[in-house]
Each structure stands twice: as C-alpha cells, then as structure tokens.
Design a protein around this motif. Structure first.
Motif, mmCIF file in Angstrom:
data_model
loop_
_atom_site.group_PDB
_atom_site.id
_atom_site.type_symbol
_atom_site.label_atom_id
_atom_site.label_comp_id
_atom_site.label_asym_id
_atom_site.label_seq_id
_atom_site.Cartn_x
_atom_site.Cartn_y
_atom_site.Cartn_z
ATOM 1 N N ASN A 78 0.850 -1.204 0.000
ATOM 2 C CA ASN A 78 0.000 0.000 0.000
ATOM 3 C C ASN A 78 0.882 1.249 0.000
ATOM 4 O O ASN A 78 0.880 2.037 0.949
ATOM 5 N N PHE A 81 0.844 6.204 -2.164
ATOM 6 C CA PHE A 81 0.921 7.595 -1.720
ATOM 7 C C PHE A 81 2.351 8.132 -1.762
ATOM 8 O O PHE A 81 2.566 9.336 -1.629
ATOM 9 N N THR A 286 -1.843 19.728 5.381
ATOM 10 C CA THR A 286 -1.650 18.555 4.523
ATOM 11 C C THR A 286 -1.173 17.358 5.335
ATOM 12 O O THR A 286 -1.634 16.224 5.143
ATOM 13 N N GLU A 289 -4.030 16.003 7.722
ATOM 14 C CA GLU A 289 -5.132 15.339 7.016
ATOM 15 C C GLU A 289 -4.714 14.045 6.332
ATOM 16 O O GLU A 289 -5.568 13.288 5.864
ATOM 17 N N SER A 290 -3.428 13.785 6.275
ATOM 18 C CA SER A 290 -2.959 12.568 5.622
ATOM 19 C C SER A 290 -3.167 11.352 6.517
ATOM 20 O O SER A 290 -2.879 11.397 7.715
ATOM 21 N N PRO A 291 -3.642 10.229 5.963
ATOM 22 C CA PRO A 291 -3.772 9.003 6.761
ATOM 23 C C PRO A 291 -2.424 8.333 7.026
ATOM 24 O O PRO A 291 -2.350 7.376 7.797
ATOM 25 N N ASN A 292 -1.384 8.829 6.380
ATOM 26 C CA ASN A 292 -0.041 8.259 6.556
ATOM 27 C C ASN A 292 0.914 9.348 7.043
ATOM 28 O O ASN A 292 1.931 9.636 6.416
ATOM 29 N N ILE A 293 0.574 9.952 8.172
ATOM 30 C CA ILE A 293 1.321 11.118 8.659
ATOM 31 C C ILE A 293 2.803 10.809 8.818
ATOM 32 O O ILE A 293 3.672 11.545 8.333
#
Length: 462
Positions: A78, A81, A286, A289-293
């Motif tokens: 995954n 991103f 940004t 709000e990212s799910p992969n901080i």
C-alpha cells in the motif's frame, strides 16, 4: 563481546543472502529488520558510549533503517501515496534487496569494531592557525553567503524550487564549515560553552544564516542540513557536548519543518508564492489530514528503497555497470576533471552514468528517483562490491572518528556532514567536501606568515 557479535551478524547476513526467497515474504523482511535492530542497537550503544552522543553512527544507523527496511516491512504493497512507488515494483526482488542491504551494514559494523583504536583518545586537540587566515576565511564566508542571498532575493532568476549551482553551493558550504573549524582552533584552554561560541563566531553565524535562509526560501533542504551537520560536529567537539534532551527535540522539530518544506516547495504554496504563515499553514494541514502522517514526514527516506529494489532488478536483466559511475572520483582533484574524463572514457555525460538516472529511466520515471548507497554499489560492483566497499567505509570511519590532524578532521567532517545523506547517495559523495576543505585550507593561507610546521596546542602548553 561486541567483536564476536559483529562476526555473528555477518554470518547471519550471509545466510540471509543464501536463503532469501524468490517471492516477496514479509516474514523474511521482518526477520531481517529484527536482526538489524538487535545487532545495530548493540553496535550503536557501543559507539555512543565510546564516542559520545554526537557521532557519525548516531545518525547513520537510524537512517539506514528508515531507507532500507521500513518500506518492505510496514508499507508495501500500500505504497501508492509515495511518489516513487507510483511506478510498479517487482516484488520478487525485495527480499534479495534487503538481504544485500543487511550484508552491507554487517560488513560496515564489523570493520568499525575490528579496527577501533584502543587506549585514551581525544577529538578536541587543536592546531595553530594564523589569525590572518582565520579572519580571511570568515570574511570570505560572509561575502559568499551574502552573494547567495543577493542572488536569491535580489534577482528574478529563481522562479521555483531548484538546486542552484550544486557544485558552487558545495564550495560555499565547505568554506563556511572551514571557517567554523578555524575559529575553534583559537579557543583558549578551558574556553568552552555557549557564550564562547557566540562571542567567537559572529561572522560565521551571519554567513550561515545568509546561506540557510536563501536555500530554505527556494526549497533547498539538503544544502542546509549538510552545513548544519558540519557545524554540529565543530560545536560538539570544541564548545559544548550536545545532550540527548537537546538533540531529540531538535531532530523532531527539524523533521517536521523539513517535511513541511518538502510538501510546499513543489506546490502553489511555496515561500516563493505565498507568505511564510500561509506556507506553513498549508503544510501542517496537509500533514494532519494525511492518513499516513509518519511516512509522509519520512518520505525522503523511505522512497529510496525504490532505487535499491530497482538496482537489483536492473542488474538481473541488463547486468552491471562495473564502476562506470565512479570514474568521476578518479579525477575529483581536477576542476571539472570528473565530467571531462568520464566523457572522454565513455562517450557519455557524467549524469547519464549515475545509478539514479539509469534506474529512473529503467522504470520510466519522468523525474529522478534518487540514489541508494547499497543499490549503487551493487549495480556498479556486484555483491562483492557491497561486501568490500562497506567494509572499507567502516574502516575509514574508525580511523578518523578521533582525528589527530587537520586532514583527518577534514575527512571526518566531510563524512559527518553526510551522516544522513550518505545512505541515499553514492558511497564517495562525501569526497567533494574533503577536496574543497583541502583546497580552501591552502588558499586561505597564501601570503600569510606562518611557522614552517604547525604545532599541536596541547604540546605547546605542556
């Protein structure tokens, strides 16, 4: 005990090479990472206890982990991103790539332990530097920093994120770093601390600020970090021991700020387009709000696993480069020597022979994917090159980590400046700084009345 553990780690790494699976296996990758954490943790503990907190391995070992292991264990598949992984990766090569990286770091650790100097060692011995040379270097550094500042802010030639004249910037960083080193040689016996640092380095702080502000404004992070690592080594060696409680907050804040700059510099919210407040606000938003901080903040590290994988893949399909990327370093002491002789010997420009360019073209990327030190060694010199060159890197670090001359300090400062970037560059990338240190050290002494031989300060006062 640490010597035997290093041999054991090397043996396990060789077994990893022999038994790496032909298909992607997360358990195998996780096992490789666990072994690295165990043996790398013990190695790092040993080095910090011996060398102090601020040493090359404090930064090199964690960076090696982030770049070579994290993607395979925690992110794949995954990973869309991450920009570099928008291009397909052949998952079959990932276990082999981790095994190669594991062998490389085991050889580095083995050499670093085997050739450690015994007995009492000191890093802060000083040499005699003429006051005129110290002053000259400081003034020239300020002028160089002011020149970069004027170019960025007073001309319209910089319109977006760019690395302006990388070779010239390396020269200026070397000059400023040399000025910090020179000034430290004038310290009196027992003169240490923040007050001494500020009192003696007003011009150096000005030159550093002018250069850093200019680079950050146009999105250049690597130049700033390389210079700050040079200064960190000088400060820790001669002025004050940087404590863990100071280093950790600095690292965390630095990672966040550099992450924000990474996001904004290629957007419409760069410092060139909006105010500092608006740029920072956009970057923070940004990230939040990212799910992969976490991985977003560490993008510049984890994406370099891509070039490690592609180096293995490319070599299996097209073969090896057999050192073509390293021709430039045979002529590094000659101005433009690397570019000229690479062109004469291969018929290709130097840029076309870098592993970053070749692998970017290999995957069809429209931009550079960067470099991975282990991948670059493997692509150029096969597995034997990884084995030998990483061993030699560990040997070199051990020989200069307690420098006994200015040239050894120049070597160590060149390596220390790259303690984070070396894993994502080629293994000789530090050599440019060393060459400039030597050249500027000679230039700054021209027409200066000096003694025939430099004396070690500790010897003069004993």
């Amino acid at each position: 005990m640490i010597v035997y553990l290093s041999f054991l780690f090397t043996l396990l790494s060789l077994l990893g090479i022999a038994f790496s699976p032909d298909l992607f296996s997360r358990p195998f990758c996780a096992l490789e990472m666990v072994l690295f954490l165990i043996f790398g943790g013990m190695f790092l503990r040993h080095k910090i206890r011996r060398n102090g907190l601020i040493c090359f391995d404090t930064f090199f070992i964690p960076t090696y982990l982030l770049i070579n292991y994290v993607h395979a264990v925690f992110i794949y598949p995954n990973d869309q991103f991450l920009p570099a992984f928008a291009y397909a990766t052949r998952s079959e090569v990932i276990p082999r790539a981790l095994a190669v990286a594991q062998l490389g770091i085991s050889m580095y650790m083995l050499a670093s332990i085997l050739f450690e100097k015994t007995g009492t060692v000191k890093r802060d011995q000083k040499i005699w530097i003429p006051q005129m040379a110290v002053n000259r270097t400081a003034y020239v550094s300020v002028l160089a920093g002011l020149g970069v500042f004027a170019f960025v802010f007073l001309t319209n030639r910089v319109q977006g994120f760019t690395h302006i004249y990388p070779r010239l910037m390396a020269m200026i960083m070397s000059l400023i770093g040399l000025s910090w080193y020179y000034q430290a040689q004038l310290l009196e016996e027992g003169e240490r601390g923040l007050r001494a640092l500020l009192r003696r380095n007003k011009l150096n702080i000005l030159a550093t600020s002018l250069f850093a502000v200019s680079q950050l404004y146009i999105g250049g992070r690597s130049e700033v970090l390389l210079l700050l690592f040079m200064i960190l080594l000088v400060v820790n060696t001669y002025y004050m021991n940087v404590k863990f409680k100071v280093l950790v907050p600095l690292v965390i804040v630095g990672m966040i700020l550099m992450g924000i700059l990474m996001i904004t510099r290629v957007s419409q919210h760069s410092l060139l387009d909006v105010s500092l407040v608006d740029s920072v606000t956009y970057g923070v938003k940004t990230i939040i709000e990212s799910p992969n901080i976490l991985w977003l903040l560490l993008t510049d590290f984890v994406v370099n696993a891509k070039t490690l994988y592609e180096a293995i893949d490319y070599s299996q399909i097209h073969g090896y480069l057999y050192g073509l990327s390293y021709i430039q370093y045979l002529f590094v002491f000659l101005p433009m020597g690397g570019s000229i002789f690479t062109k004469l010997m291969t018929g290709l420009p130097i840029e076309d022979l870098t592993s970053g360019y070749i692998l970017s073209h290999f995957v069809g990327s429209t931009y550079g994917l960067g470099t991975n030190m282990v991948g670059d060694l493997y692509l150029n010199f096969t597995l034997v090159g990884v084995f030998v060159m990483m061993f030699l890197l560990g040997l070199l670090l051990t020989l200069v980590e307690f420098p006994k001359s200015k040239y050894q300090f120049f070597l160590y400062m060149s390596l220390f400046a790259n303690c984070v970037f070396l894993v994502r560059a080629d293994i000789l990338s530090w050599l440019t700084f060393f060459v400039f240190f030597v050249i500027f050290d000679w230039l700054m002494r021209i027409h200066v009345n000096v003694k025939d031989e430099e004396e070690v300060v500790s010897d003069k006062t004993s």
